[in-house]
Design an enzyme around this catalytic site. Structure first.
Site, short mmCIF file in Angstrom:
data_model
loop_
_atom_site.label_atom_id
_atom_site.label_comp_id
_atom_site.label_asym_id
_atom_site.label_seq_id
_atom_site.Cartn_x
_atom_site.Cartn_y
_atom_site.Cartn_z
N ILE A 102 0.84 -1.20 0.00
CA ILE A 102 0.00 0.00 0.00
C ILE A 102 0.87 1.25 0.00
CG2 ILE A 102 -2.03 -1.08 1.01
CD1 ILE A 102 -1.20 -0.09 3.72
N GLU A 103 0.32 2.35 -0.50
CA GLU A 103 1.12 3.54 -0.77
C GLU A 103 1.70 4.18 0.49
OE1 GLU A 103 -1.89 7.20 -1.42
OE2 GLU A 103 -2.30 5.49 -2.74
N GLN A 104 1.09 3.97 1.64
CA GLN A 104 1.63 4.55 2.87
C GLN A 104 2.94 3.88 3.28
OE1 GLN A 104 -1.54 3.88 2.28
NE2 GLN A 104 -2.61 5.82 2.60
N SER A 134 7.00 6.18 1.97
CA SER A 134 6.09 6.35 0.84
C SER A 134 6.81 6.73 -0.45
CB SER A 134 5.03 7.40 1.17
OG SER A 134 4.11 6.91 2.11
#
Length: 523
Positions: free
Chosen positions: A327-329, A354
């Protein structure tokens, strides 16, 4: 000498006309106490005024963390560059920042989250900017809207299309912040920052480096300040040489509506059977069908919406660990979380920053991405970033444009139209009443993903809905599967506002998907 200051004294370091970068992802890592003090200072003194703020991912939410809304005041904020913005239900009042955007009181831009991090990195290195193909043929492209969210922003373009070595590129000038406001768990007296109880690093180091190298100020909000030397070197992710002020906030939330969950920060490993799975119904049918697109050993990105439930399908089917979720985080592996905790993961294998995660995404280093849609048009383009009737219901594009730019495989999922009343009965989809708003349209309102570009690049694109599966072909959308109980003419073709081709070998979805029992997923 300690770098600890009160929030009031820390924000006194911020001058008028400053460019301020904020590290946050909704409530995750949001330095809310500092932003609150900044807004209160403006209310009391009328300063600092004319700020430009930079948010690769949204600062704040609509559920208790005000974030950017603390400073969303005419005169205080004049320009904002965001990868995403606070969002929530259409029944709630819009956040103050959205009210300013819609009323043209602030120049507002929506750029890809990863590109905003790249622009900060280029500023830190005193380089001119970013040349990239990310965003081409989407709303970010100046041939469309250049990322401008309102008339004020459109009058001051910040994205250029230019030729370099015989190819067209998008150019984003470097961002050089005067101030970075970041957050960590612990800061020692010298300003060294540890992230032990955070669910992500996001871009804390990159923002601190950009502000410091541009002669600016770095303010770090932390849960506690400790004695110098009390953090082990490997636990320090932003060194004190970059930090100017520490603000202690012992009551800060870990993420949206969450005081503290040790599994989010990797301090506890949850039993796999403790994760909530979906109730049986139409959304679960969609998630199950999406799961069938994946293969063992893949690294798979997931976004908000129905897609976020696919990891739970894998758990329920006894396939947890067969794919690695990214996931982008910055979380890699584990189980991505839902609802208020979206953007976090429990039991993660690793946390990366990120900016590093977005570099991985922008180059298509992963195997597949599972994303949602608001609209799909005749050439397969997707809108996920703008809903004119209630703008605050969508956060903007976030990392969507970075992720889809070169992804090898993309699976978009959602209901075929909006508002339909449906149920599963006797192993079939039953549509009691059709929806009030078409989602398959001649032309999307906002091009978040370009179908034509995807075809030209050879990307594999699939659209999964409760009643059919479509594939993107050179000539446009093709219906390749229909759900159990669905009539292709009445329930699919007649409900789309643009013609759809039907595959010669049209298939019916696996009947096991429509039974509450495990359906035998074999990735």
């Amino acid at each position: 000498m300690t770098k600890q200051k009160s929030a009031v004294d820390a924000v006194a370091l911020i001058p008028d006309n400053a460019v301020v970068a904020v590290n946050s992802s909704s409530g995750l890592c949001c330095p809310d106490l500092v932003l609150q003090a900044l807004g209160e200072r403006f209310e009391a003194e009328g300063s600092p005024k004319n700020l430009t703020t930079i948010h690769p991912i949204a600062a704040g939410d609509m559920f208790g963390v005000k974030g950017v809304d603390h400073i969303a005041k005419p005169g205080c904020l004049t320009k904002i560059i965001g990868g995403s913005y606070p969002s929530g239900p259409s029944s709630s009042d819009p956040p103050l920042i959205w009210q300013m955007i819609v009323s043209n009181q602030v120049k507002a831009y929506n750029l890809p989250s990863g590109i905003v991090f790249d622009m900060l990195r280029e500023g830190a290195g005193h380089r001119p900017g970013v040349l990239t193909k990310v965003g081409m043929d989407t709303f970010v492209d100046p041939e469309q809207e250049g990322g401008a969210m309102n008339e004020s922003a459109a009058a001051e373009p910040i994205v250029k299309r230019m030729e370099f070595e015989g190819e067209d590129w998008l150019y984003f000038a470097a961002l050089r912040p005067d101030v970075a406001i970041i957050r960590a768990t612990t800061g020692d007296e010298r300003g060294n920052l540890g992230f032990k109880s955070e669910g992500a690093y996001l871009g804390a180091m990159e923002m601190a480096l950009a502000a410091h190298n541009c002669g600016g100020t770095v303010i770090a909000q932390v849960r506690q300040v400790t004695q110098s030397g009390s953090l082990r070197p490997h636990d320090v992710h932003v060194p004190g040489i970059l930090v100017d002020a520490l603000v202690e906030a012992p009551d800060m939330l870990q993420t949206t509506a969450t005081t503290y969950d040790p599994a989010i920060s990797g301090e506890l490993i949850r039993p796999i059977d403790s994760f909530r799975t979906m109730d049986f119904g139409v959304p679960k049918i969609i998630a199950r069908r999406v799961a069938q697109e994946l293969r063992k050993g893949w690294a798979v990105n997931i976004g908000f919406g129905v897609s976020a439930n696919v990891p739970r399908v894998f758990i329920e089917e006894g396939c947890h660990g067969d794919v690695t979720w990214v996931i982008e985080q910055g979380a890699i592996g584990g189980v991505p979380l839902l609802d208020f905790k979206f953007g976090c993961a429990s039991n993660a294998d690793a946390f990366v920053t990120s900016p590093h995660q977005f570099t991985y995404f922008q180059a298509g280093g992963f195997d597949a991405s599972l994303l949602s849609f608001l609209e799909i048009d005749a050439d397969g383009s997707v809108n996920v970033s703008r809903l004119k009737s209630t703008p605050h219901r969508t956060a903007g594009a976030g990392g969507f444009v970075d992720i889809t730019a070169r992804a090898r495989r993309i699976v978009f999922s959602g209901t075929f139209n909006a508002g339909a009343k449906m149920r599963i009965e006797s192993g079939k989809l039953v549509i009691d009443a059709e929806g009030h708003t078409a989602k398959i349209v001649p032309k999307v309102d906002h091009v978040s993903f370009s179908g034509r570009r995807a075809v030209a690049q050879g990307q594999e694109v699939t659209y999964v809905t409760e009643r059919c599966v479509m594939r993107l072909m050179e000539e446009g959308l093709e219906v390749t599967e229909i759900a159990q109980g669905v009539n292709v003419q009445r329930d699919v073709l007649d409900q789309a506002e643009t013609p759809l081709k039907v595959a010669d070998d049209l298939r019916v979805m696996d009947a096991a998907l429509f039974d509450p029992a495990p359906f035998g997923l074999m990735p």
